[in-house]
Design a protein around this motif. Sequence first.
Motif, short mmCIF file in Angstrom:
data_model
loop_
_atom_site.label_atom_id
_atom_site.label_comp_id
_atom_site.label_asym_id
_atom_site.label_seq_id
_atom_site.Cartn_x
_atom_site.Cartn_y
_atom_site.Cartn_z
N SER A 1 0.82 -1.20 0.00
CA SER A 1 0.00 0.00 0.00
C SER A 1 0.86 1.25 0.00
O SER A 1 0.61 2.19 -0.77
CB SER A 1 -0.93 0.00 1.22
N MET A 2 1.89 1.29 0.85
CA MET A 2 2.75 2.46 0.93
C MET A 2 3.54 2.69 -0.37
O MET A 2 3.77 3.82 -0.78
CB MET A 2 3.72 2.33 2.10
N VAL A 3 3.92 1.60 -1.02
CA VAL A 3 4.64 1.73 -2.29
C VAL A 3 3.70 2.20 -3.40
O VAL A 3 4.08 3.00 -4.26
CB VAL A 3 5.29 0.38 -2.67
N GLY A 4 2.45 1.73 -3.36
CA GLY A 4 1.49 2.11 -4.38
C GLY A 4 1.19 1.00 -5.36
O GLY A 4 1.03 1.25 -6.56
N ILE A 5 1.11 -0.23 -4.86
CA ILE A 5 0.76 -1.38 -5.70
C ILE A 5 -0.75 -1.38 -5.92
O ILE A 5 -1.51 -1.17 -4.98
CB ILE A 5 1.21 -2.69 -5.04
N PRO A 6 -1.22 -1.60 -7.16
CA PRO A 6 -2.67 -1.61 -7.42
C PRO A 6 -3.42 -2.58 -6.53
O PRO A 6 -2.89 -3.59 -6.08
CB PRO A 6 -2.75 -2.02 -8.89
N LEU A 7 -4.67 -2.24 -6.26
CA LEU A 7 -5.64 -2.94 -5.40
C LEU A 7 -5.51 -2.56 -3.94
O LEU A 7 -6.37 -2.92 -3.14
CB LEU A 7 -5.54 -4.47 -5.53
N PHE A 8 -4.47 -1.83 -3.58
CA PHE A 8 -4.31 -1.41 -2.19
C PHE A 8 -4.51 0.09 -2.06
O PHE A 8 -4.43 0.84 -3.03
CB PHE A 8 -2.94 -1.82 -1.66
N ALA A 9 -4.79 0.54 -0.82
CA ALA A 9 -5.24 1.91 -0.59
C ALA A 9 -4.23 2.96 -1.05
O ALA A 9 -4.60 3.99 -1.61
CB ALA A 9 -5.53 2.10 0.90
N GLY A 10 -2.94 2.70 -0.82
CA GLY A 10 -1.93 3.69 -1.19
C GLY A 10 -1.86 3.96 -2.67
O GLY A 10 -1.54 5.08 -3.09
N PHE A 11 -2.14 2.95 -3.48
CA PHE A 11 -2.15 3.15 -4.94
C PHE A 11 -3.21 4.17 -5.33
O PHE A 11 -2.97 5.09 -6.13
CB PHE A 11 -2.41 1.82 -5.64
N THR A 12 -4.40 4.03 -4.76
CA THR A 12 -5.48 4.95 -5.07
C THR A 12 -5.13 6.37 -4.64
O THR A 12 -5.41 7.34 -5.36
CB THR A 12 -6.78 4.50 -4.38
N SER A 13 -4.49 6.51 -3.47
CA SER A 13 -4.06 7.83 -3.01
C SER A 13 -3.14 8.48 -4.04
O SER A 13 -3.31 9.66 -4.39
CB SER A 13 -3.31 7.72 -1.68
N LYS A 14 -2.18 7.72 -4.53
CA LYS A 14 -1.22 8.30 -5.48
C LYS A 14 -1.88 8.63 -6.81
O LYS A 14 -1.50 9.62 -7.46
CB LYS A 14 -0.05 7.34 -5.66
N VAL A 15 -2.86 7.85 -7.21
CA VAL A 15 -3.61 8.19 -8.43
C VAL A 15 -4.34 9.52 -8.24
O VAL A 15 -4.34 10.39 -9.13
CB VAL A 15 -4.60 7.07 -8.78
N TYR A 16 -4.96 9.71 -7.08
CA TYR A 16 -5.67 10.97 -6.82
C TYR A 16 -4.70 12.15 -6.74
O TYR A 16 -5.01 13.25 -7.22
CB TYR A 16 -6.47 10.86 -5.52
N PHE A 17 -3.52 11.94 -6.15
CA PHE A 17 -2.53 13.02 -6.13
C PHE A 17 -2.07 13.37 -7.54
O PHE A 17 -1.89 14.55 -7.87
CB PHE A 17 -1.32 12.61 -5.27
N ALA A 18 -1.88 12.35 -8.37
CA ALA A 18 -1.48 12.61 -9.76
C ALA A 18 -2.57 13.36 -10.52
O ALA A 18 -2.29 14.30 -11.29
CB ALA A 18 -1.16 11.29 -10.46
N GLU A 19 -3.82 12.97 -10.29
CA GLU A 19 -4.94 13.67 -10.93
C GLU A 19 -5.00 15.13 -10.47
O GLU A 19 -5.24 16.04 -11.27
CB GLU A 19 -6.25 12.96 -10.60
N ALA A 20 -4.77 15.36 -9.18
CA ALA A 20 -4.76 16.73 -8.65
C ALA A 20 -3.62 17.53 -9.26
O ALA A 20 -3.79 18.72 -9.59
CB ALA A 20 -4.63 16.70 -7.13
#
Length: 506
Positions: free
Chosen positions: A391-410
């Motif tokens: 999750s902290m790294v940002g692997i898909p299906l885990f919460a941290g991945f979604t966070s990083k996608v939202y940061f990238a979109e922002a």
Amino acid sequence: MSIIQNFPLFNIVMCLMSGVISSILNGRYAKRLSLTLIGMAGVMNAFVLWYVSKYGQYTYMMGHFPAPWGNEIRVGSLEALLAVFFCAIMFLSVLGGEHYIDLEVEETKENLYFTMICLMLASLLALIYTNDMFTAYVFVEINTIAAGALIMSRNTGHTLVAATKYMIMSLVGSGFLLLGLSMLYSVTGHLLMVNMHEQIVRLSKSGEYEIPLTVSMALMSVGLAVKSALFPFHTWLADSYSYSTPASAAILSSLVSKGYIFLLFKIFYRVFGFDFVLDHKVTNLLFAFGIAGMMVGSIVAIYQHDIRRLIAFSSVAQIGYIYMGIGLAVPMGTVAAVFHIMSHAASKSMLFIAARGLSDASGDSKDFVDLKGSGFRNKLAGVGFGVGAFSMVGIPLFAGFTSKVYFAEAALRANGGKLVVAMVALAISTILNAVYFIRALITLYTPKNDGDLRAAEREKGSAGAGKWLPISSAVALICFILLNIFLGTWSYSIERAIETGLSTFG
């Protein structure tokens, strides 16, 4: 008025009263009372979330005295959502660490530990719901005292030094916050957030008190940045998280700093208004320090040999993500920041509890040299640490991945050079996250040779010790894993709820 509308105030008062009652009970009954209280608070806040989703936000006047004499609670969907989530994380953190509380906290002081848990929950709920700045300050101080007590509850030299560092830095932050609040009160003549905002809008249009308003906003921003461990004010964090009991570390890392950040959201949106904040370039400073925190926290984590300190310095980087999102100065950035508050809380609590299970399977050592193969020796703890790391790294299906996608979109919606800086920072920090978390996982799943394994078993005193987590810790860890996957796979509905809440937040 519906009975449900009274629940936010009931929760805060109930937590305060339970803290008093816990202080006169023995440890076992204080623990049961605390867990029952946290569960009840979570259920009551879930009803509040349902109510505001159906009927809209509302304001609760305590004692029915209107401004400027009264005190208010303001309840919207964002506040209710975070209240439910904070209660869930608090419950699982205490449940996951209760076995180690019995081991590491003196029996005569165990009831006081749970007194602090109750006060901590009361302060967090008050920071979420209050519409009054002085009330917010009072509960900031209650939060500070409770957090300091949770750190030193283990009563070792390390925890006493860590608690001293925490209290010094935290009281500096409180001083800045109080100075800013006092200056703002002297200018506006109000303490309720909405009334403050009305006065600030009027003064801003007339050009009066421009410098005092700017200074007060700067003081409160710096104060809360210090208390939430934004780089370079993070020096207290590693020791406080590393040497605490697992329950304390989980609560401190996942909830305490987030309460302060949510109060900063309120100050920006509800007190000053985000347009005022943008005009005074505060977001640019938060963006710069957030980016610096992302880099520095990750780089320092790479050089750690203690699994607890690795997790702790990772938190410095994750706090940087949240402030970067605020600093992007677009609505999607705030949505990403709020979602990351949730994803980080769900992951970091799990990491600290899993790390303790891995340590138990390695002769109570936290050093990676001794943790070799511990993922095999304590399988559930290994899986929990793996999910948190992914999750902290940002692997898909885990919460941290979604966070990083939202940061990238922002970042794509941001103006000027922030787009490039944010995207590059996200890429570099993700690589750095992978370096230390994947390396840690490789170590945990690298089998020891027979000689090393026998030595580790001798240190444990029993070849079978540490292979299984206590039942309560195992249940909490499984729930954390499921929560993390839920946040990663059902994120759209949560993101929409955050957007809806923010649309009526100011």
